[in-house]
Design a protein around this motif. Structure first.
Motif, mmCIF file in Angstrom:
data_model
loop_
_atom_site.group_PDB
_atom_site.id
_atom_site.type_symbol
_atom_site.label_atom_id
_atom_site.label_comp_id
_atom_site.label_asym_id
_atom_site.label_seq_id
_atom_site.Cartn_x
_atom_site.Cartn_y
_atom_site.Cartn_z
ATOM 1 N N PHE A 1 0.837 -1.200 0.000
ATOM 2 C CA PHE A 1 0.000 0.000 0.000
ATOM 3 C C PHE A 1 0.874 1.253 0.000
ATOM 4 O O PHE A 1 0.523 2.266 -0.602
ATOM 5 N N ALA A 2 2.012 1.193 0.670
ATOM 6 C CA ALA A 2 2.914 2.345 0.720
ATOM 7 C C ALA A 2 3.475 2.662 -0.667
ATOM 8 O O ALA A 2 3.626 3.833 -1.027
ATOM 9 N N GLU A 3 3.804 1.639 -1.456
ATOM 10 C CA GLU A 3 4.286 1.887 -2.820
ATOM 11 C C GLU A 3 3.187 2.507 -3.670
ATOM 12 O O GLU A 3 3.451 3.415 -4.470
ATOM 13 N N ILE A 4 1.958 2.053 -3.498
ATOM 14 C CA ILE A 4 0.830 2.656 -4.214
ATOM 15 C C ILE A 4 0.672 4.114 -3.794
ATOM 16 O O ILE A 4 0.452 4.993 -4.629
ATOM 17 N N SER A 5 0.820 4.377 -2.517
ATOM 18 C CA SER A 5 0.744 5.748 -2.006
ATOM 19 C C SER A 5 1.831 6.622 -2.629
ATOM 20 O O SER A 5 1.585 7.775 -3.005
ATOM 21 N N ALA A 6 3.043 6.080 -2.747
ATOM 22 C CA ALA A 6 4.144 6.834 -3.365
ATOM 23 C C ALA A 6 3.841 7.110 -4.840
ATOM 24 O O ALA A 6 4.151 8.195 -5.348
ATOM 25 N N LEU A 7 3.230 6.162 -5.538
ATOM 26 C CA LEU A 7 2.848 6.397 -6.942
ATOM 27 C C LEU A 7 1.763 7.459 -7.037
ATOM 28 O O LEU A 7 1.788 8.298 -7.947
#
Length: 185
Positions: free
Chosen positions: A144-150
Protein backbone atom coordinates in the motif's frame (compact mmCIF):
# COMPACT_ATOMS: atom_id res chain seq x y z
CA UNK A 1 27.29 -10.48 10.37
CA UNK A 2 27.75 -13.56 8.24
CA UNK A 3 24.83 -15.57 6.89
CA UNK A 4 26.05 -18.63 8.80
CA UNK A 5 25.93 -16.77 12.12
CA UNK A 6 22.65 -15.03 11.32
CA UNK A 7 21.09 -18.27 10.08
CA UNK A 8 22.22 -20.10 13.21
CA UNK A 9 20.76 -17.36 15.42
CA UNK A 10 17.44 -17.42 13.56
CA UNK A 11 17.22 -21.20 13.76
CA UNK A 12 18.02 -21.18 17.49
CA UNK A 13 15.39 -18.48 18.08
CA UNK A 14 12.58 -19.75 15.86
CA UNK A 15 13.31 -23.45 15.51
CA UNK A 16 14.98 -25.71 13.00
CA UNK A 17 11.73 -26.20 11.09
CA UNK A 18 12.63 -22.90 9.37
CA UNK A 19 15.80 -24.21 7.73
CA UNK A 20 13.88 -24.56 4.46
CA UNK A 21 12.67 -20.96 4.84
CA UNK A 22 16.25 -19.72 5.12
CA UNK A 23 17.10 -21.70 2.00
CA UNK A 24 14.18 -20.11 0.10
CA UNK A 25 15.21 -16.62 1.23
CA UNK A 26 18.76 -17.25 0.02
CA UNK A 27 17.54 -18.57 -3.36
CA UNK A 28 15.39 -15.44 -3.77
CA UNK A 29 18.45 -13.25 -3.16
CA UNK A 30 17.10 -11.81 0.10
CA UNK A 31 19.81 -13.52 2.11
CA UNK A 32 23.34 -13.30 0.73
CA UNK A 33 26.65 -14.61 1.90
CA UNK A 34 28.99 -11.91 3.17
CA UNK A 35 31.64 -12.81 0.59
CA UNK A 36 29.33 -11.90 -2.32
CA UNK A 37 29.90 -8.39 -3.67
CA UNK A 38 26.91 -6.10 -3.31
CA UNK A 39 26.05 -3.29 -5.69
CA UNK A 40 23.59 -1.79 -3.22
CA UNK A 41 25.73 1.24 -2.29
CA UNK A 42 26.18 2.17 -5.97
CA UNK A 43 22.47 1.74 -6.72
CA UNK A 44 21.41 3.63 -3.58
CA UNK A 45 23.67 6.58 -4.40
CA UNK A 46 22.91 6.74 -8.14
CA UNK A 47 19.13 6.56 -7.75
CA UNK A 48 19.05 8.68 -4.58
CA UNK A 49 17.16 6.06 -2.60
CA UNK A 50 17.99 7.73 0.72
CA UNK A 51 17.18 11.42 0.93
CA UNK A 52 18.63 13.09 4.01
CA UNK A 53 16.89 16.46 3.71
CA UNK A 54 13.27 15.53 3.10
CA UNK A 55 11.07 18.62 3.45
CA UNK A 56 7.99 17.44 5.36
CA UNK A 57 6.31 20.87 5.25
CA UNK A 58 6.49 21.10 1.45
CA UNK A 59 7.20 17.60 0.11
CA UNK A 60 8.45 17.34 -3.46
CA UNK A 61 9.99 13.86 -3.61
CA UNK A 62 8.59 10.34 -3.26
CA UNK A 63 10.93 9.78 -0.31
CA UNK A 64 8.43 11.88 1.68
CA UNK A 65 6.02 8.91 1.77
CA UNK A 66 8.70 6.72 3.41
CA UNK A 67 10.29 9.32 5.73
CA UNK A 68 13.44 9.80 3.68
CA UNK A 69 13.62 6.52 1.74
CA UNK A 70 12.58 6.24 -1.90
CA UNK A 71 11.66 2.64 -2.81
CA UNK A 72 13.64 1.27 -5.73
CA UNK A 73 10.46 0.24 -7.55
CA UNK A 74 8.99 3.74 -7.42
CA UNK A 75 12.28 5.48 -8.26
CA UNK A 76 12.53 3.26 -11.37
CA UNK A 77 8.99 4.25 -12.41
CA UNK A 78 9.92 7.89 -11.87
CA UNK A 79 13.01 7.57 -14.09
CA UNK A 80 11.07 5.68 -16.77
CA UNK A 81 8.45 8.41 -16.91
CA UNK A 82 10.90 11.30 -16.91
CA UNK A 83 13.52 10.11 -19.36
CA UNK A 84 13.28 6.40 -20.11
CA UNK A 85 15.92 3.81 -19.29
CA UNK A 86 18.86 5.19 -21.26
CA UNK A 87 20.15 7.63 -18.59
CA UNK A 88 20.20 4.87 -15.95
CA UNK A 89 21.14 1.95 -18.19
CA UNK A 90 24.39 1.24 -16.31
CA UNK A 91 22.51 1.12 -13.00
CA UNK A 92 19.87 -1.20 -14.47
CA UNK A 93 22.66 -3.64 -15.39
CA UNK A 94 23.44 -3.92 -11.67
CA UNK A 95 19.89 -5.08 -10.92
CA UNK A 96 18.78 -8.67 -11.49
CA UNK A 97 16.69 -9.45 -14.56
CA UNK A 98 16.18 -7.88 -17.97
CA UNK A 99 14.68 -4.49 -18.65
CA UNK A 100 12.74 -3.12 -21.61
CA UNK A 101 10.22 -0.44 -22.44
CA UNK A 102 6.86 -0.84 -24.10
CA UNK A 103 5.57 1.99 -26.18
CA UNK A 104 2.88 2.20 -28.80
CA UNK A 105 4.02 -0.06 -31.55
CA UNK A 106 5.76 -2.64 -29.35
CA UNK A 107 8.68 -3.36 -27.07
CA UNK A 108 12.00 -1.64 -27.52
CA UNK A 109 15.26 -2.68 -26.02
CA UNK A 110 16.61 0.46 -24.42
CA UNK A 111 15.66 3.56 -26.40
CA UNK A 112 14.72 6.49 -24.28
CA UNK A 113 11.20 7.87 -24.14
CA UNK A 114 12.38 11.11 -25.71
CA UNK A 115 13.39 9.39 -28.97
CA UNK A 116 9.79 8.77 -29.99
CA UNK A 117 8.37 11.17 -32.57
CA UNK A 118 6.02 13.62 -30.93
CA UNK A 119 6.84 12.49 -27.39
CA UNK A 120 7.39 14.91 -24.57
CA UNK A 121 10.47 15.13 -22.42
CA UNK A 122 10.24 15.03 -18.67
CA UNK A 123 7.00 16.07 -17.01
CA UNK A 124 5.66 18.43 -19.65
CA UNK A 125 1.93 18.26 -20.32
CA UNK A 126 0.68 18.33 -23.90
CA UNK A 127 -0.60 21.69 -25.11
CA UNK A 128 -4.22 20.50 -24.82
CA UNK A 129 -3.71 19.70 -21.12
CA UNK A 130 -4.44 15.98 -21.40
CA UNK A 131 -2.40 13.54 -19.37
CA UNK A 132 -1.20 10.27 -20.84
CA UNK A 133 -1.79 6.99 -19.02
CA UNK A 134 1.08 4.90 -17.70
CA UNK A 135 0.37 1.34 -16.58
CA UNK A 136 2.67 0.23 -13.75
CA UNK A 137 2.53 -3.53 -13.19
CA UNK A 138 3.91 -5.30 -10.13
CA UNK A 139 4.27 -9.03 -10.63
CA UNK A 140 4.47 -10.72 -7.25
CA UNK A 141 2.88 -7.91 -5.30
CA UNK A 142 2.99 -4.30 -4.22
CA UNK A 143 2.58 -2.62 -0.85
CA UNK A 144 0.00 0.00 0.00
CA UNK A 145 2.91 2.34 0.72
CA UNK A 146 4.29 1.89 -2.82
CA UNK A 147 0.83 2.66 -4.21
CA UNK A 148 0.74 5.75 -2.01
CA UNK A 149 4.14 6.83 -3.36
CA UNK A 150 2.85 6.40 -6.94
CA UNK A 151 -0.20 8.51 -6.08
CA UNK A 152 2.09 11.18 -4.65
CA UNK A 153 4.22 11.04 -7.82
CA UNK A 154 1.14 11.33 -10.04
CA UNK A 155 -0.17 14.31 -8.06
CA UNK A 156 3.03 16.35 -8.43
CA UNK A 157 2.58 19.65 -10.19
CA UNK A 158 3.41 19.48 -13.87
CA UNK A 159 3.11 15.70 -14.02
CA UNK A 160 2.02 14.76 -17.52
CA UNK A 161 0.90 11.23 -16.67
CA UNK A 162 -1.84 9.43 -14.80
CA UNK A 163 -0.53 6.23 -13.25
CA UNK A 164 -2.59 3.05 -13.18
CA UNK A 165 -1.36 0.23 -10.93
CA UNK A 166 -1.85 -3.42 -11.80
CA UNK A 167 -0.62 -6.13 -9.46
CA UNK A 168 -0.93 -9.79 -8.72
CA UNK A 169 -1.28 -9.16 -4.99
CA UNK A 170 -1.24 -6.50 -2.29
CA UNK A 171 1.48 -7.52 0.14
CA UNK A 172 2.86 -6.57 3.53
CA UNK A 173 5.77 -7.87 5.59
CA UNK A 174 3.77 -10.82 6.92
CA UNK A 175 2.47 -12.00 3.53
CA UNK A 176 5.91 -11.57 1.95
CA UNK A 177 7.61 -13.80 4.51
CA UNK A 178 4.76 -16.33 4.34
CA UNK A 179 5.63 -16.97 0.69
CA UNK A 180 9.07 -18.22 1.77
CA UNK A 181 7.99 -20.27 4.77
CA UNK A 182 7.85 -23.99 4.24
CA UNK A 183 6.21 -25.84 7.09
CA UNK A 184 7.75 -29.20 7.85
CA UNK A 185 5.70 -32.07 9.22
Amino acid sequence: MSIVFLGRELLHSYGFEHIATLNHLEKAGLFKRQDSKSNWQTIKRALQLVVEDSDTANPNDISYVFSGYAPLSIRLVQHAIRSGWRPIEEILKLLPGPHSEYKRGGFTSIPSYDTLPGSLNSWEKPADGRRSLVLVVFVGGVTFAEISALRFLSSQEGMAHDLIVGTTKIINGQTLIETFVERLG
